[in-house]
Design a protein around this motif. Structure first.
Motif, PDB file in Angstrom:
ATOM      1  N   ALA A 151      71.538  22.700 -23.191  1.00 27.93           N
ATOM      2  CA  ALA A 151      71.471  22.058 -24.502  1.00 27.93           C
ATOM      3  C   ALA A 151      70.743  20.724 -24.418  1.00 27.93           C
ATOM      4  N   MET A 152      71.010  20.003 -23.314  1.00 27.16           N
ATOM      5  CA  MET A 152      70.327  18.725 -23.135  1.00 27.16           C
ATOM      6  C   MET A 152      68.822  18.930 -22.978  1.00 27.16           C
ATOM      7  N   ILE A 153      68.471  20.029 -22.245  1.00 31.24           N
ATOM      8  CA  ILE A 153      67.041  20.319 -22.080  1.00 31.24           C
ATOM      9  C   ILE A 153      66.394  20.596 -23.440  1.00 31.24           C
ATOM     10  N   HIS A 154      67.118  21.407 -24.246  1.00 24.13           N
ATOM     11  CA  HIS A 154      66.598  21.663 -25.608  1.00 24.13           C
ATOM     12  C   HIS A 154      66.521  20.367 -26.417  1.00 24.13           C
ATOM     13  N   ILE A 155      67.606  19.563 -26.272  1.00 25.45           N
ATOM     14  CA  ILE A 155      67.607  18.289 -27.005  1.00 25.45           C
ATOM     15  C   ILE A 155      66.451  17.416 -26.556  1.00 25.45           C
TER      16      ILE A 155
ATOM     17  N   TYR B  59      63.579  16.241 -28.609  1.00 23.03           N
ATOM     18  CA  TYR B  59      63.323  14.800 -28.655  1.00 23.03           C
ATOM     19  C   TYR B  59      61.867  14.499 -28.331  1.00 23.03           C
ATOM     20  N   GLU B  60      61.354  15.220 -27.290  1.00 24.39           N
ATOM     21  CA  GLU B  60      59.956  15.006 -26.913  1.00 24.39           C
ATOM     22  C   GLU B  60      59.024  15.417 -28.061  1.00 24.39           C
ATOM     23  N   GLN B  61      59.392  16.567 -28.662  1.00 22.60           N
ATOM     24  CA  GLN B  61      58.580  17.009 -29.805  1.00 22.60           C
ATOM     25  C   GLN B  61      58.664  16.007 -30.957  1.00 22.60           C
ATOM     26  N   ASP B  62      59.904  15.553 -31.213  1.00 29.94           N
ATOM     27  CA  ASP B  62      60.076  14.549 -32.268  1.00 29.94           C
ATOM     28  C   ASP B  62      59.353  13.257 -31.903  1.00 29.94           C
ATOM     29  N   ARG B  63      59.421  12.932 -30.595  1.00 29.67           N
ATOM     30  CA  ARG B  63      58.748  11.696 -30.167  1.00 29.67           C
ATOM     31  C   ARG B  63      57.244  11.807 -30.377  1.00 29.67           C
ATOM     32  N   ARG B  64      56.690  12.999 -29.964  1.00 28.16           N
ATOM     33  CA  ARG B  64      55.261  13.194 -30.169  1.00 28.16           C
ATOM     34  C   ARG B  64      54.923  13.185 -31.669  1.00 28.16           C
TER      35      ARG B  64
END
Length: 385
Positions: free
Chosen positions: A71-75, A79-84
């Motif tokens: 779940a953390m990996i998905h998060i 998060y990385e996608q949201d960050r990008r």
């Protein structure tokens, strides 16, 4: 008691007794150790069971931890996608901010230009108002000049008609003098009472001739006055008859045949009867002059109703118009007549009058055979109330 049933007596020596005591002591120790070992085993079993529970809990925790890690990996991926996406949005926002700054700068510049344009527009509107006023003034002067030109054309036409009108008036005046002379002779001879009916007839005939002369003079006065700018309902056939009445003596003296084909239905147009009468006088005069040297002299006036217009053609059997002059016939002061025989204003005035009445005038030219002028005028259309 039998000897066999007696207990067997064993003699134990001191060493053996000590050894026995030592063994007994060891046995006690062993028992204690056994008890201690059993206690340790018991405790070890408890620890083992606890450890198994711990291992089971750890397995659960490991599974939960694995799920949480996934779940953390998905998060982290989200998060990385949201960050990008945030970075892109930030870039877009920064670009938008820069664009907005440029727009604001352009808007400021546009406002400055708009202010300059507004000031220029105010000057332009002021100049336009002055120009419009000047155009209106010049238009009014042009209309006044045109009215003066039309009036001058009418007076010139009246001047040309003077001879014919004099002959036209001479006939009823001579007839009047004859009838009045007869009446006077009858009175002098004392026949007034015996020939009262004859006397009355002579006087009535004289009155008819006077009325005829009065009608001609009245029409001349009407035609000669300044035409009103106001348009009204007029009967077109009466306008044509008025023009023919003024020219009939000239046409008769020149032996020109007149053919008029007008529908029996009343033709009502909106306009000035005096101005339209001048149009037909100009066309008839031109037709008259175009047939001076012809043997066959005939003018034909024909009216046709076509939807919402009336088409009037005035044709002659004259010489027609030279092909190289067709485009100039409506120009002011242009004439094909000899010097002193025309002003060159007739067709120009005619063109202006027809245009002012919302119509059109066309030429069908047949060099050597004659010319046909076609006038198109809108019919009066009453509005239902």
């Amino acid at each position: 008691m039998n000897a066999t049933n007696l207990p067997h007596v064993v003699l134990i020596t001191t060493n053996e007794m000590e050894r026995f005591k030592g063994l007994e002591h060891e046995l006690v120790n062993l028992l204690e150790q056994r008890q201690a070992l059993e206690e340790r085993v018991r405790k070890g079993e408890e620890r083992r069971r606890a450890f198994i529970h711990i291992l089971h809990d750890m397995a659960k925790l490991n599974k939960q931890l694995s799920d949480q890690r996934k779940a953390m990996i998905h998060i982290l991926a989200d998060y990385e996608q949201d960050r990008r996406s945030m970075v892109q949005q930030t870039e877009r926002l920064d670009n938008s901010r820069r664009a907005l700054l440029h727009i604001l700068q352009d808007s400021h510049n546009s406002n400055l230009r708009l202010e300059k344009s507004r000031k220029a527009m105010i000057h332009i509107m002021s100049d336009l108002k002055e120009t419009t006023d000047e155009v209106k003034r010049q238009g009014q002067e042009l209309r006044e000049k045109q009215e003066q030109l039309i009036q001058a054309g009418k007076l010139a036409t009246l001047g040309e008609l003077t001879t014919g009108i004099a002959h036209e008036l001479n006939n009823p005046l001579n007839s009047t003098a004859l009838f009045v002379g007869n009446a006077i002779d009858m009175i002098r001879l004392g026949l007034a009472e015996t020939e009262a009916q004859q006397l009355l007839q002579e006087l009535n005939s004289a009155m008819q001739q006077i009325q005829k002369a009065t009608s001609i003079i009245s029409h001349l006065r009407t035609f000669g006055r300044v035409a009103s700018a106001r348009h009204e309902q007029i009967r077109l056939e009466l306008v044509i008859q008025g023009a023919l009445m003024l020219l009939q003596e000239q046409l008769r003296l020149r032996q020109i045949e007149i053919c008029v084909d007008v529908p029996s239905k009343e033709i009502i147009v909106l306009g000035s009867s005096i101005q339209l009468e001048q149009v037909f006088l100009n066309l008839l005069t031109n037709a008259r002059d175009a047939m001076v040297s012809n043997k066959q002299k005939r003018i034909t006036i024909k009216c046709e109703l076509k939807e919402n217009i009336v088409e009037i053609s005035v044709s002659d059997t004259g010489t027609g118009i030279p092909l190289d002059l067709e485009k100039r016939i409506f120009d002011p002061f242009f004439t094909t007549k000899e010097v002193g025989l025309g002003t060159g204003l007739g067709l120009s005035i005619t063109y202006g009058i027809i245009q002012d009445h919302g119509g059109a005038i066309l030429l069908e030219n047949h060099p050597g055979e004659g010319a046909v002028f076609i006038i198109q005028l809108p019919l009066f259309a009453p509005t239902g109330g």
